[in-house]
Motif scaffolding. Sequence first.
Motif, PDB file in Angstrom:
ATOM      1  N   GLN A  48     -28.721  -9.863   9.540  1.00  0.00           N
ATOM      2  CA  GLN A  48     -27.412  -9.715   8.900  1.00  0.00           C
ATOM      3  C   GLN A  48     -27.298  -8.405   8.130  1.00  0.00           C
ATOM      4  OE1 GLN A  48     -26.570 -13.194   6.540  1.00  0.00           O
ATOM      5  NE2 GLN A  48     -26.292 -14.524   8.358  1.00  0.00           N
ATOM      6  N   LYS A  67     -26.079  -6.691  13.152  1.00  0.00           N
ATOM      7  CA  LYS A  67     -25.280  -7.607  12.338  1.00  0.00           C
ATOM      8  C   LYS A  67     -23.969  -8.025  13.005  1.00  0.00           C
ATOM      9  CE  LYS A  67     -23.132  -3.926   9.556  1.00  0.00           C
ATOM     10  NZ  LYS A  67     -22.983  -3.407   8.172  1.00  0.00           N
ATOM     11  N   ARG A  73     -23.795 -13.592  13.921  1.00  0.00           N
ATOM     12  CA  ARG A  73     -22.612 -13.959  13.147  1.00  0.00           C
ATOM     13  C   ARG A  73     -22.304 -15.455  13.193  1.00  0.00           C
ATOM     14  NH1 ARG A  73     -18.380 -12.527  15.249  1.00  0.00           N
ATOM     15  NH2 ARG A  73     -19.019 -11.428  17.158  1.00  0.00           N
ATOM     16  N   ARG A 125     -31.583 -14.607  12.008  1.00  0.00           N
ATOM     17  CA  ARG A 125     -31.711 -13.635  10.929  1.00  0.00           C
ATOM     18  C   ARG A 125     -33.040 -12.867  11.058  1.00  0.00           C
ATOM     19  NH1 ARG A 125     -29.522 -15.577   5.202  1.00  0.00           N
ATOM     20  NH2 ARG A 125     -29.593 -13.296   5.000  1.00  0.00           N
TER      21      ARG A 125
END
Length: 365
Positions: free
Chosen positions: A87, A93, A99, A105
């Motif tokens: 992120q 990201k 998202r 992550r």
Amino acid sequence: MPYNELKRLEAVNRFLKVQVDKQEEFKEITQLAADICGVPNALITLIGQDTEYILFNDRFIPSSGRDESFCHFVVESAAIMVVPDAQLDPDLKSYAAVRREAGIRFYAGAPLTTNDGQTLGSLCVFDQKPGQLTEIQKKMLQNLAKQVIQLLDFESNLHFLKEQYLNAKKLELKMNSFFESTTSNHLLLDKDLNIICCNKAVKELIKKAYGVEMHPGMNIKQFIDADYVADFINNCSITLSGESIRLELLHNYGVSSSWFIESYDPARNNDGEIIGISYNSIDISKRIASQQTALAQQRKLNHIAFIQSHEFRRPVATIKGMLNLMEMDGYDENYPLLKVIRNSVNEIDDNIVEIVNFTVKNAEY
């Protein structure tokens, strides 16, 4: 497209065709990678031209577009890649996998690099929360990636060996089918004139002529008529020197005789070295008999034509003689039609002479 990328994609496509047999080994490696890195997920991926593929059960299946893949960065750098928090990564990201709710992550990937330096994909681990790897974990992930590529290489080689074996068996069946079903006689002899292989047709010929079962290992000379052995050996010697021979001759087999077209050709190995003789023969007795019958009939017809032409010429000669007598007595002056008759008779006589000459000429052949 750069040449190196073309070569890399060739290797990727080769692995995409493979059906994986060692599924358990790959599952153990991915599970071990996840355990070592302390994350719940691990995957083996390949990066194609536009697509990322993941190993699922026994094959690679499409997963996402290359432009949405984390692993394509590993392929491009050919080095281990660690993303503590996707992120916060400017390149990642915006990815849908990042998202979405419970998106990726943490990510780490070790390159799958072949012995010739082609990086095909990665062994990767990921989590839904940020993370990091120690140097030891990175080293272990790289070592496991090497095991993956070794297993993939093994599976690929095994796959193509199986494929080549099946293709060879299909070709062998086709060749055997042709070899055994043809009515021609086929023999493969070694340099000492021992039989390496022989087809059904020649076995049946020898069985019928001599009552003997021909089989590999026998010397072919024992089946050659005594009057022809010397010529046969000489032909084989010429063939072993590299020449091919074609012959048409009468062969004696036991108590029977047949006309054959024979061919002797050098048999070579993959290096072009002569290892023996390919001998083939075709029975042409029916063709020879038909030719001889046709010639006999032609001779009869010529003889008949010759006789008939002489029979036809006798009355013509008589008419010509009578016309000569009438001419001497002056009848042709009073009867002009006699000249027309003479011209017609001369034309008939010329045609008969032409037929006689033709039949005599053809009788000489």
